[in-house]
Write a protein that holds these residues in place. Structure first.
Motif, mmCIF file in Angstrom:
data_model
loop_
_atom_site.group_PDB
_atom_site.id
_atom_site.type_symbol
_atom_site.label_atom_id
_atom_site.label_comp_id
_atom_site.label_asym_id
_atom_site.label_seq_id
_atom_site.Cartn_x
_atom_site.Cartn_y
_atom_site.Cartn_z
ATOM 1 N N ARG A 38 30.108 34.428 36.905
ATOM 2 C CA ARG A 38 31.209 34.566 37.862
ATOM 3 C C ARG A 38 32.559 34.408 37.174
ATOM 4 O O ARG A 38 33.507 35.162 37.443
ATOM 5 C CB ARG A 38 31.051 33.559 38.985
ATOM 6 C CG ARG A 38 29.849 33.908 39.886
ATOM 7 C CD ARG A 38 29.544 32.861 40.911
ATOM 8 N NE ARG A 38 30.613 32.736 41.877
ATOM 9 C CZ ARG A 38 30.681 31.745 42.760
ATOM 10 N NH1 ARG A 38 29.754 30.828 42.768
ATOM 11 N NH2 ARG A 38 31.676 31.687 43.609
ATOM 12 N N GLU A 53 33.170 34.967 34.009
ATOM 13 C CA GLU A 53 33.358 36.147 33.133
ATOM 14 C C GLU A 53 33.832 37.349 33.955
ATOM 15 O O GLU A 53 34.713 38.106 33.537
ATOM 16 C CB GLU A 53 32.060 36.473 32.406
ATOM 17 C CG GLU A 53 31.735 35.507 31.298
ATOM 18 C CD GLU A 53 30.375 35.782 30.649
ATOM 19 O OE1 GLU A 53 29.673 36.733 31.054
ATOM 20 O OE2 GLU A 53 30.002 35.029 29.738
ATOM 21 N N LYS A 54 33.262 37.522 35.164
ATOM 22 C CA LYS A 54 33.688 38.636 36.023
ATOM 23 C C LYS A 54 35.132 38.450 36.444
ATOM 24 O O LYS A 54 35.916 39.414 36.482
ATOM 25 C CB LYS A 54 32.793 38.734 37.240
ATOM 26 C CG LYS A 54 31.444 39.332 36.984
ATOM 27 C CD LYS A 54 30.633 39.417 38.263
ATOM 28 C CE LYS A 54 29.233 39.896 37.997
ATOM 29 N NZ LYS A 54 28.423 39.938 39.233
ATOM 30 N N GLU A 82 37.479 36.785 34.855
ATOM 31 C CA GLU A 82 38.340 36.989 33.697
ATOM 32 C C GLU A 82 38.421 38.453 33.319
ATOM 33 O O GLU A 82 39.468 38.946 32.878
ATOM 34 C CB GLU A 82 37.848 36.167 32.503
ATOM 35 C CG GLU A 82 38.092 34.676 32.669
ATOM 36 C CD GLU A 82 37.552 33.858 31.512
ATOM 37 O OE1 GLU A 82 36.834 34.403 30.647
ATOM 38 O OE2 GLU A 82 37.829 32.652 31.488
ATOM 39 N N ALA A 83 37.349 39.191 33.506
ATOM 40 C CA ALA A 83 37.348 40.624 33.191
ATOM 41 C C ALA A 83 38.206 41.379 34.195
ATOM 42 O O ALA A 83 38.795 42.417 33.853
ATOM 43 C CB ALA A 83 35.913 41.168 33.215
ATOM 44 N N GLY A 84 38.272 40.891 35.408
ATOM 45 C CA GLY A 84 39.056 41.552 36.455
ATOM 46 C C GLY A 84 40.554 41.353 36.270
ATOM 47 O O GLY A 84 41.359 42.070 36.803
ATOM 48 N N ARG A 85 40.985 40.439 35.478
ATOM 49 C CA ARG A 85 42.419 40.182 35.295
ATOM 50 C C ARG A 85 43.029 41.181 34.462
ATOM 51 O O ARG A 85 43.119 41.929 33.776
ATOM 52 C CB ARG A 85 42.619 38.826 34.642
ATOM 53 C CG ARG A 85 42.464 37.712 35.594
ATOM 54 C CD ARG A 85 42.872 36.472 34.908
ATOM 55 N NE ARG A 85 42.613 35.337 35.745
ATOM 56 C CZ ARG A 85 42.905 34.134 35.422
ATOM 57 N NH1 ARG A 85 43.452 33.862 34.291
ATOM 58 N NH2 ARG A 85 42.665 33.159 36.228
#
Length: 97
Positions: A89, A91-92, A94-97
């Motif tokens: 969650r 990681e998701k 942080e990837a969405g930023r």
């Protein structure tokens, strides 16, 4: 009294009595040996009972230990899943930023 020849029937009866005495002695020996065998078998039965008890104790301990190991392993897997879920969650996010 004149000396008479031995009666054949009496001689045979004496031989039979002598053989019966020999057989009686032999039967007494066999009976004594049989008693020893029975005592040995009885002691072996007691030893086998003790061994069966020990094996059962070892089996129970092994089953218990395996159960603990499986339970610990399962708990370890559950912990990894719990740790992995928030990590994914984050990681998701942080990837969405």
């Amino acid at each position: 009294m004149a000396e008479e020849p031995d009666n054949l029937v009496l001689q045979m009866l004496r031989d039979i009595c002598a053989r019966q005495d020999q057989h009686s002695a032999r039967f007494d020996e066999i009976e004594a040996e049989l008693k020893e065998v029975r005592l040995t078998v009885t002691s072996h039965d007691l030893l086998f009972d003790a061994l069966e008890e020990r094996v059962e104790t070892i089996r129970e301990g092994t089953v218990t230990a395996i159960g603990y190991a499986v339970h610990a392993s399962r708990g370890h897997v559950d912990l990894r899943k719990q740790i992995a879920d928030p990590t994914l969650r984050v990681e998701k996010l942080e990837a969405g930023r």
